[in-house]
Motif scaffolding. Structure first.
Motif, mmCIF file in Angstrom:
data_model
loop_
_atom_site.group_PDB
_atom_site.id
_atom_site.type_symbol
_atom_site.label_atom_id
_atom_site.label_comp_id
_atom_site.label_asym_id
_atom_site.label_seq_id
_atom_site.Cartn_x
_atom_site.Cartn_y
_atom_site.Cartn_z
ATOM 1 N N GLU A 1 -21.097 23.980 37.641
ATOM 2 C CA GLU A 1 -21.875 23.326 38.691
ATOM 3 C C GLU A 1 -21.064 22.237 39.385
ATOM 4 N N ARG B 1 -30.678 29.021 42.433
ATOM 5 C CA ARG B 1 -30.460 27.621 42.061
ATOM 6 C C ARG B 1 -29.803 27.556 40.684
ATOM 7 N N SER B 2 -28.829 26.656 40.555
ATOM 8 C CA SER B 2 -28.082 26.539 39.307
ATOM 9 C C SER B 2 -28.887 25.769 38.252
ATOM 10 N N CYS C 1 -26.344 16.550 40.032
ATOM 11 C CA CYS C 1 -27.121 17.796 40.064
ATOM 12 C C CYS C 1 -28.038 17.916 38.854
ATOM 13 N N ARG D 1 -31.983 19.058 38.669
ATOM 14 C CA ARG D 1 -32.398 19.760 39.888
ATOM 15 C C ARG D 1 -31.517 20.944 40.241
ATOM 16 N N GLY D 2 -30.265 20.947 39.806
ATOM 17 C CA GLY D 2 -29.369 22.047 40.105
ATOM 18 C C GLY D 2 -28.842 21.997 41.523
ATOM 19 N N SER E 1 -28.596 23.848 45.203
ATOM 20 C CA SER E 1 -29.331 24.778 46.054
ATOM 21 C C SER E 1 -28.334 25.637 46.816
ATOM 22 N N GLU F 1 -29.919 31.959 49.524
ATOM 23 C CA GLU F 1 -30.686 32.152 48.293
ATOM 24 C C GLU F 1 -31.260 33.558 48.241
#
Length: 384
Positions: free
Chosen positions: A299, A317-318, A351, A354-355, A357, A361
């Motif tokens: 990430e 999303r990660s 991040c 929340r990861g 974006s 997507e």
């Protein structure tokens, strides 16, 4: 300060390894509490530390769930903390360990189990494609089976055989007989050559992943009779983390010298900036494939390049873990892994929780399908 200069300062490992062995038969609880109180990136709550003491396995007698209770109390303080018995610990810097099996990771999805196939393993040699849905093992249908139940059926002695049924992207049922064998997953795999090469990075291992990517791109240039490719896709969908500084160093290979890669926030000092060192640079258009299993160091790598507009992110999303763990050897020989750093991306944000974006997507059903992801990558890279 460059990532290369920071590397010796800390023993860091960014891992989202939910399957790690966490044998906690006896834990030096007072020592663990002292380390966390002194060094955890955010000061722990006093009541949580008290609950950790109350969950001490040594005080629970012969209770079978004592280790689980202690692990839960530890992770209530730091969700990424782990305690390893001395015999169960393996340093993350050692990279992938040789394993025996069919050479695939199980990916649960909406009641199905998909195969993430390792290059060079038995499943790969049998021609089973990435993302294949596992349907049956030795004649036993797997409808409704959990990933743990499937994993139990896949286990067996090295050299033993099993017959599986699976469905590829076209949905057709196929069968294959596999022999369980010993294999070592590699950190960087070349999935596709041609005008849009695809590399899969499975792990960020210090002094291994960056050179492997650079060497693979150079090899692609030589094999195509010219320089480096004009565009590149790096697949991070199966990258749960690894070494933070290797992630910074690989990101720096795509950015000018001096570019801000991020900042490291710790308990003891103000945030420290990490900037790109000089050295070999890759001047290629770049797309990164990401998803819920993209975590930690992966990430950070993706987030740095996205923040600078250097790469387009495609997928889902990660995971949401921009933090670093360090491993501390305790007096009894066991090891405590805990969060000692929070990584702030170039924009100053983390991040964690929340990861990342993605720029493009896709839904969960599309995420395992590499050809569809590459179609999106071609369109975005062509558009500039």
């Amino acid at each position: 300060m460059s990532a290369a200069a920071l590397r010796p300062l800390l023993l860091s490992a960014l891992l989202a390894w939910a399957g790690a062995a966490t044998a906690v038969l006896a834990a030096p609880v007072d020592e663990i509490r002292a380390v966390l109180a002194r060094e955890l990136v955010d000061p722990p709550d006093a009541q949580a530390l008290a609950r950790l003491a109350a969950a001490d396995p040594a005080a629970q007698g012969a209770r079978a769930d004592a280790s689980d209770a202690f692990a839960a109390a530890l992770q209530a303080i730091d969700r990424h903390a782990r305690h390893f018995a001395a015999a169960a610990y393996r340093a993350p810097q050692l990279g992938a360990e040789a394993r025996s099996g069919i050479g695939a990771r199980l990916l649960p999805q909406d009641g199905r189990v998909l195969l993430d196939v390792f290059q060079g393993g038995p499943a790969d040699r049998a021609g089973i494609p990435d993302g294949a849905r596992l349907l049956a093992i030795d004649g036993v249908e797997l409808a409704g089976a959990t990933a743990d139940e499937v994993a139990a059926r896949l286990r067996g002695e090295e050299g033993s055989r099993l017959r599986i049924a699976y469905a590829g992207a076209d949905g057709r049922r196929r069968t294959a007989t596999l022999e369980r064998a010993r294999y070592t997953p590699v950190e960087v795999e070349l999935l596709q050559r041609g005008h849009l090469p695809v590399l899969r990075v499975r792990d960020f291992v210090g002094s291994i992943t960056r050179p492997a990517v650079l060497a693979t791109v150079a090899h692609l240039g030589r094999s195509e009779g010219g320089g480096e490719p004009a565009a590149l896709v790096i697949d991070l969908r199966s990258a749960p983390g690894g070494d933070l500084y290797e992630a910074f160093d690989l990101a720096a290979a795509f950015l000018p010298e001096g570019t801000l890669l991020g900042s490291l926030r710790s308990r003891a000092a103000p945030p420290r900036e990490v900037r790109a060192p000089g050295g070999a640079k890759l001047d290629v258009a770049l797309a990164l494939l990401v998803g819920p299993d993209t975590a930690s160091a992966a990430e950070v790598f993706a987030g740095v390049l996205q923040a600078h507009g250097r790469a387009v992110l495609i997928g889902g999303r990660s995971y949401g873990k921009c933090s670093s763990q360090t491993d501390t050897r305790l007096a009894d020989g066991s090891v405590l892994r805990f969060t000692n750093l929070e990584v702030l991306l170039p924009g100053g944000q983390s991040c964690s929780q929340r990861g990342l974006s993605p720029d493009v997507e896709v839904d969960a059903a599309t995420l395992p399908r590499l050809p569809e992801l590459l179609r999106h990558a071609r369109a975005r890279l062509a558009a500039g």
